[in-house]
Design a protein around this motif. Structure first.
Motif, PDB file in Angstrom:
ATOM      1  N   MET A   1       0.749  -0.865  -0.054  1.00  0.00           N
ATOM      2  CA  MET A   1       0.297   0.125  -0.037  1.00  0.00           C
ATOM      3  C   MET A   1       0.646   1.574   0.511  1.00  0.00           C
ATOM      4  O   MET A   1       0.801   2.034   0.780  1.00  0.00           O
ATOM      5  N   THR A   2       1.834   1.833  -0.894  1.00  0.00           N
ATOM      6  CA  THR A   2       2.867   1.826  -0.626  1.00  0.00           C
ATOM      7  C   THR A   2       2.194   3.299  -1.756  1.00  0.00           C
ATOM      8  O   THR A   2       2.293   4.394  -1.660  1.00  0.00           O
ATOM      9  N   ASN A   3       1.248   3.144  -2.239  1.00  0.00           N
ATOM     10  CA  ASN A   3       0.663   4.169  -3.219  1.00  0.00           C
ATOM     11  C   ASN A   3      -0.441   5.013  -2.763  1.00  0.00           C
ATOM     12  O   ASN A   3      -1.401   5.820  -3.069  1.00  0.00           O
ATOM     13  N   SER A   4      -1.184   4.249  -1.341  1.00  0.00           N
ATOM     14  CA  SER A   4      -1.534   5.009  -0.579  1.00  0.00           C
ATOM     15  C   SER A   4      -1.795   6.380  -0.234  1.00  0.00           C
ATOM     16  O   SER A   4      -0.706   6.704   0.109  1.00  0.00           O
ATOM     17  N   ARG A   9      -4.308   5.929   3.912  1.00  0.00           N
ATOM     18  CA  ARG A   9      -3.716   5.443   5.517  1.00  0.00           C
ATOM     19  C   ARG A   9      -4.333   5.461   6.348  1.00  0.00           C
ATOM     20  O   ARG A   9      -4.403   5.000   7.344  1.00  0.00           O
ATOM     21  N   ALA A  10      -5.159   6.882   6.583  1.00  0.00           N
ATOM     22  CA  ALA A  10      -5.651   7.166   8.377  1.00  0.00           C
ATOM     23  C   ALA A  10      -7.211   6.526   7.722  1.00  0.00           C
ATOM     24  O   ALA A  10      -7.611   6.257   8.974  1.00  0.00           O
ATOM     25  N   GLU A  11      -7.781   6.469   6.775  1.00  0.00           N
ATOM     26  CA  GLU A  11      -9.388   5.733   7.127  1.00  0.00           C
ATOM     27  C   GLU A  11      -8.401   4.038   7.133  1.00  0.00           C
ATOM     28  O   GLU A  11      -9.460   3.753   8.025  1.00  0.00           O
ATOM     29  N   ILE A  12      -7.770   3.532   6.332  1.00  0.00           N
ATOM     30  CA  ILE A  12      -7.181   2.239   6.824  1.00  0.00           C
ATOM     31  C   ILE A  12      -7.511   2.041   8.705  1.00  0.00           C
ATOM     32  O   ILE A  12      -7.803   1.376   8.956  1.00  0.00           O
ATOM     33  N   ALA A  13      -6.212   3.328   8.683  1.00  0.00           N
ATOM     34  CA  ALA A  13      -6.081   3.385  10.339  1.00  0.00           C
ATOM     35  C   ALA A  13      -7.176   3.336  10.772  1.00  0.00           C
ATOM     36  O   ALA A  13      -7.393   2.203  12.371  1.00  0.00           O
ATOM     37  N   ALA A  14      -8.356   3.738  11.088  1.00  0.00           N
ATOM     38  CA  ALA A  14      -9.853   3.590  11.505  1.00  0.00           C
ATOM     39  C   ALA A  14      -9.934   2.534  11.847  1.00  0.00           C
ATOM     40  O   ALA A  14     -10.316   2.574  12.572  1.00  0.00           O
ATOM     41  N   ARG A  15     -10.635   1.690  10.709  1.00  0.00           N
ATOM     42  CA  ARG A  15     -10.551   0.748  10.559  1.00  0.00           C
ATOM     43  C   ARG A  15     -10.420  -0.098  11.646  1.00  0.00           C
ATOM     44  O   ARG A  15     -10.857  -1.086  11.589  1.00  0.00           O
ATOM     45  N   ALA A  19     -11.836  -2.333  13.923  1.00  0.00           N
ATOM     46  CA  ALA A  19     -12.035  -3.783  14.229  1.00  0.00           C
ATOM     47  C   ALA A  19     -10.785  -4.552  14.965  1.00  0.00           C
ATOM     48  O   ALA A  19     -11.511  -5.737  15.312  1.00  0.00           O
ATOM     49  N   VAL A  20     -10.045  -4.034  15.380  1.00  0.00           N
ATOM     50  CA  VAL A  20      -9.152  -4.203  16.366  1.00  0.00           C
ATOM     51  C   VAL A  20      -9.708  -5.356  17.640  1.00  0.00           C
ATOM     52  O   VAL A  20     -10.150  -5.809  18.134  1.00  0.00           O
ATOM     53  N   GLY A  21     -10.365  -3.471  17.907  1.00  0.00           N
ATOM     54  CA  GLY A  21     -11.559  -3.651  19.319  1.00  0.00           C
ATOM     55  C   GLY A  21     -12.020  -4.245  19.662  1.00  0.00           C
ATOM     56  O   GLY A  21     -12.419  -4.777  19.696  1.00  0.00           O
ATOM     57  N   ARG A  22     -13.352  -4.008  18.546  1.00  0.00           N
ATOM     58  CA  ARG A  22     -14.555  -5.167  18.193  1.00  0.00           C
ATOM     59  C   ARG A  22     -13.874  -6.697  18.485  1.00  0.00           C
ATOM     60  O   ARG A  22     -14.768  -7.255  19.040  1.00  0.00           O
ATOM     61  N   LEU A  23     -12.666  -7.385  17.577  1.00  0.00           N
ATOM     62  CA  LEU A  23     -12.621  -8.361  17.784  1.00  0.00           C
ATOM     63  C   LEU A  23     -11.918  -8.537  19.040  1.00  0.00           C
ATOM     64  O   LEU A  23     -12.114 -10.042  19.007  1.00  0.00           O
ATOM     65  N   ASN A  24     -10.771  -8.245  19.541  1.00  0.00           N
ATOM     66  CA  ASN A  24     -10.988  -8.059  20.973  1.00  0.00           C
ATOM     67  C   ASN A  24     -11.906  -8.685  21.718  1.00  0.00           C
ATOM     68  O   ASN A  24     -11.947  -9.794  22.797  1.00  0.00           O
TER      69      ASN A  24
END
Length: 146
Positions: A1-4, A9-15, A19-24
């Protein structure tokens, strides 16, 4: 994802954070140990004998928090303390056999819950998760992020 772009990148980080919080929360075993106790005990099992200050730094929490966690773990006979021969004011903590078993059980339960969640995914999605693991493990083990 170097072309992001930065916004991608911010949207991916937020998602990912959501997701990690919910999964946990979905995979957290309903055991007797709190998530904080499991996390601290896991460090002790992996790195012990270890000083409380080193655990606090690894967990990114204050010393009083670690002191409270260690007292609870010691009361449950999951860790033992031993004097630091080089510093009479300090001590080391080591996992007991029961502490090691508790961590192995918690890890097994979490893995079983993740495996059950795989039933909600198709094989291609599981393969993509496998491909992302190297990057996720890299950032999970990073000591530079807060």
């Amino acid at each position: 994802m170097t072309n992001s772009t930065g916004s991608d990148r911010a949207e991916i980080a937020a998602r990912l954070a959501v997701a990690v919080g919910r999964l946990n929360r979905r995979i957290r075993p309903a055991g007797e140990l709190t998530p904080g106790q499991v996390s601290a005990l896991s460090i002790i099992v992996r790195q012990g004998p270890i000083r409380p200050g080193d655990i606090a730094r690894a967990e990114r929490v204050a010393a009083p928090t670690i002191t409270r966690l260690l007292t609870e773990l010691e009361n449950r006979a999951l860790i033992t303390r031993s004097a630091d021969p080089g510093d009479g004011r300090s001590f080391f903590v080591t996992a007991t056999e029961a502490g090691s078993v508790a961590i192995a059980t918690a890890r097994r339960q979490r893995a079983e819950r993740v495996l059950a969640l795989f039933d909600e995914l198709d094989p291609e999605q599981i393969e993509r998760l496998g491909e992302a693991l190297d990057a996720l493990e890299l950032v999970a083990d990073s000591t530079t992020a807060d």
